[in-house]
Design a protein around this motif. Structure first.
Motif, PDB file in Angstrom:
ATOM      1  N   ALA A  46      77.446  51.438  20.237  1.00  0.00           N
ATOM      2  CA  ALA A  46      77.247  52.169  21.499  1.00  0.00           C
ATOM      3  C   ALA A  46      77.900  51.416  22.654  1.00  0.00           C
ATOM      4  O   ALA A  46      78.433  52.024  23.585  1.00  0.00           O
ATOM      5  CB  ALA A  46      75.760  52.367  21.763  1.00  0.00           C
TER       6      ALA A  46
ATOM      7  N   TYR B   5      69.327  51.751  27.071  1.00  0.00           N
ATOM      8  CA  TYR B   5      69.499  53.170  26.781  1.00  0.00           C
ATOM      9  C   TYR B   5      68.283  53.986  27.136  1.00  0.00           C
ATOM     10  O   TYR B   5      68.318  55.192  27.166  1.00  0.00           O
ATOM     11  CB  TYR B   5      69.833  53.367  25.299  1.00  0.00           C
ATOM     12  N   GLU B  14      61.863  60.554  23.340  1.00  0.00           N
ATOM     13  CA  GLU B  14      62.081  59.592  22.274  1.00  0.00           C
ATOM     14  C   GLU B  14      60.804  59.235  21.539  1.00  0.00           C
ATOM     15  O   GLU B  14      60.843  58.707  20.444  1.00  0.00           O
ATOM     16  CB  GLU B  14      62.700  58.313  22.846  1.00  0.00           C
ATOM     17  N   GLU B  31      71.256  64.551  29.745  1.00  0.00           N
ATOM     18  CA  GLU B  31      71.273  63.112  29.990  1.00  0.00           C
ATOM     19  C   GLU B  31      72.422  62.417  29.263  1.00  0.00           C
ATOM     20  O   GLU B  31      73.073  61.551  29.810  1.00  0.00           O
ATOM     21  CB  GLU B  31      69.934  62.519  29.525  1.00  0.00           C
ATOM     22  N   TYR B  32      72.614  62.805  28.007  1.00  0.00           N
ATOM     23  CA  TYR B  32      73.523  62.041  27.153  1.00  0.00           C
ATOM     24  C   TYR B  32      74.897  62.688  26.967  1.00  0.00           C
ATOM     25  O   TYR B  32      75.818  62.044  26.490  1.00  0.00           O
ATOM     26  CB  TYR B  32      72.900  61.861  25.768  1.00  0.00           C
ATOM     27  N   ARG B  35      78.289  60.912  27.812  1.00  0.00           N
ATOM     28  CA  ARG B  35      78.665  59.791  26.948  1.00  0.00           C
ATOM     29  C   ARG B  35      79.007  60.270  25.540  1.00  0.00           C
ATOM     30  O   ARG B  35      79.964  59.801  24.930  1.00  0.00           O
ATOM     31  CB  ARG B  35      77.532  58.765  26.915  1.00  0.00           C
ATOM     32  N   LEU B  36      78.238  61.215  25.053  1.00  0.00           N
ATOM     33  CA  LEU B  36      78.515  61.719  23.699  1.00  0.00           C
ATOM     34  C   LEU B  36      79.859  62.431  23.657  1.00  0.00           C
ATOM     35  O   LEU B  36      80.626  62.302  22.709  1.00  0.00           O
ATOM     36  CB  LEU B  36      77.393  62.666  23.255  1.00  0.00           C
ATOM     37  N   LEU B  75      69.941  57.022  22.018  1.00  0.00           N
ATOM     38  CA  LEU B  75      71.361  57.151  22.342  1.00  0.00           C
ATOM     39  C   LEU B  75      72.297  56.485  21.329  1.00  0.00           C
ATOM     40  O   LEU B  75      73.240  57.135  20.867  1.00  0.00           O
ATOM     41  CB  LEU B  75      71.643  56.657  23.773  1.00  0.00           C
TER      42      LEU B  75
END
Lengths: 207, 184
Positions: A46, B5, B14, B31-32, B35-36, B75
């Motif tokens: 990551a 994260y 989570e 949220e992610y 980045r994804l 994440l």
């Protein structure tokens, strides 16, 4: 299943065989040691991902069509220039000139570029008269065909044959090299460059 | 590392097993997603393809209920899932030719932190990469930033496949310990 060993890190990087994924996850559910190792590896991966550039700006898919064409063009520009160079560079050094100018031509041909970027294409060198070098790039699904030729008589047409039927796709332009980009040519058995009623180049695409 | 994260808005997401749950999906996605998407886009160079890979991976995780809190922070787990999804798409027939072209044309192996999504983290990663032995750094650049398969890395470098695997694994372990210990 045995412990993952190095596969713990390779799995975190997406580099294990995909058929093993379910098996690996099942093992992780059972084995705390391997789980800790994969979690650590995923954290490191990551961090590597944080150094990747951001994807192009967000857009709703529904209004993405014009923006998408622009994005695809921008995103694929270097790759496609390289693609053309490789595609056209596969044959002899004598074709170096066509390789270079063809990639420049490709880069100028926005519509061709966009289509090529989004589809699976093949290419074939056409068997040509002396002094003529011609190649065809074509989408494997028959969505487009792109013919590039040097040395062909001005105004030569590209004719495709399928079974007994022939279809005139139109004339090559006056550029150097001369090109023709056609949408929906189908999947012809053969492609010809024809001038004055005679084929100066011909070849068979392999779909 | 995990704390990096965690985010307040997502702790509730989570804390429990993932089920196909619209609001949870939506929240994590918003949220992610940037980045994804960058993970998928780096592999595919196509925004719609990247979006598909992100969706595919999330649907698989949510639909399959494969994530549990003990599996680590969400994440990094999702990043790994998205990368697998994107590599699969890349290796699928649709883009194979472009991958071949890219591979033969030689992607730059340079690590570019000036364009990074997260410049601070990128700088930290660059510093960590620089502490690796050269052959470990090289295999990370080729396999991670160059998106080569292990077989391609072996072929490109003339290093046996088994050695490529063990080097890459060792590199990632070493990166993790360097990044965990180093100042944030």
């Amino acid at each position: 299943m045995n412990h993952l060993d190095d596969d713990a890190e390779l799995y975190a990087l997406g580099l294990t065989e995909r058929e093993r994924d379910a098996e690996i996850e099942a093992h992780l559910a059972e084995c705390g040691d391997c789980r800790a190792r994969v979690i650590a590896a995923e954290e490191a991966a990551a961090s590597l991902a944080a150094a990747l550039p951001a994807a192009p700006a967000d857009a709703k898919r529904s209004d993405a069509v014009p923006a998408r064409a622009a994005t695809v063009r921008r995103a694929w520009w270097p790759s496609l220039a390289a693609a053309a160079a490789v595609v056209f560079g596969v044959t002899a050094a004598a074709e170096g000139v066509i390789a270079q100018s063809a990639s420049a031509q490709l880069a100028r041909t926005d519509v061709a570029l966009t289509a090529i970027a989004s589809s699976h294409f093949g290419h074939t060198t056409l068997t040509s008269d002396p002094g003529v070098i011609a190649k065809a790039l074509y989408a494997r699904d028959g969505a487009w065909c792109y013919v590039v030729a040097t040395g062909a008589p001005r105004g030569a047409h590209v004719i495709v044959h399928r079974g007994a039927a022939a279809r005139d796709l139109g004339a090559l332009d006056a550029g150097a090299p001369a090109t023709l980009f056609v949408r929906d040519p189908g999947r012809p058995d053969s492609i010809e460059v024809v001038a004055d009623g005679r084929a100066v180049a011909h070849g068979k695409p392999a779909f | 590392m995990a704390r990096a994260y965690a985010s307040a808005g997502l702790s509730a997401v989570e804390a429990r097993p993932m089920v196909l749950d619209g609001p949870a999906f939506d929240r994590a996605y918003r949220e992610y997603a940037p980045r994804l998407r960058s993970v998928a886009f780096a592999v595919l160079h196509d925004r719609d393809g990247a979006e598909d890979a992100v969706h595919g991976a999330l649907m698989r995780v949510w639909g399959g209920g494969t994530y549990r809190a003990e599996r680590g922070a969400l994440l990094p787990f999702l990043i790994a899932c998205v990368r697998r999804e994107a590599l699969d798409a890349l290796r699928g027939s649709k883009r194979r030719h472009l991958r071949e072209v890219r591979a033969s044309a030689g992607d730059p192996l340079a690590f570019d932190d000036t364009a990074a999504l997260d410049p601070l983290e990128a700088r930290r990663v660059r510093a960590a990469l620089e502490t690796l032995p050269a052959e470990q750094r090289d295999v990370i650049l080729r396999a991670y930033y160059g998106h080569r398969t292990l077989a391609e890395v072996a072929q490109d470098t003339g290093v046996p496949l088994g050695t490529v695997k063990s080097r890459l694994a060792a590199a990632l372990r070493r990166l993790h310990s360097t990044l965990s210990e180093g100042p944030r």
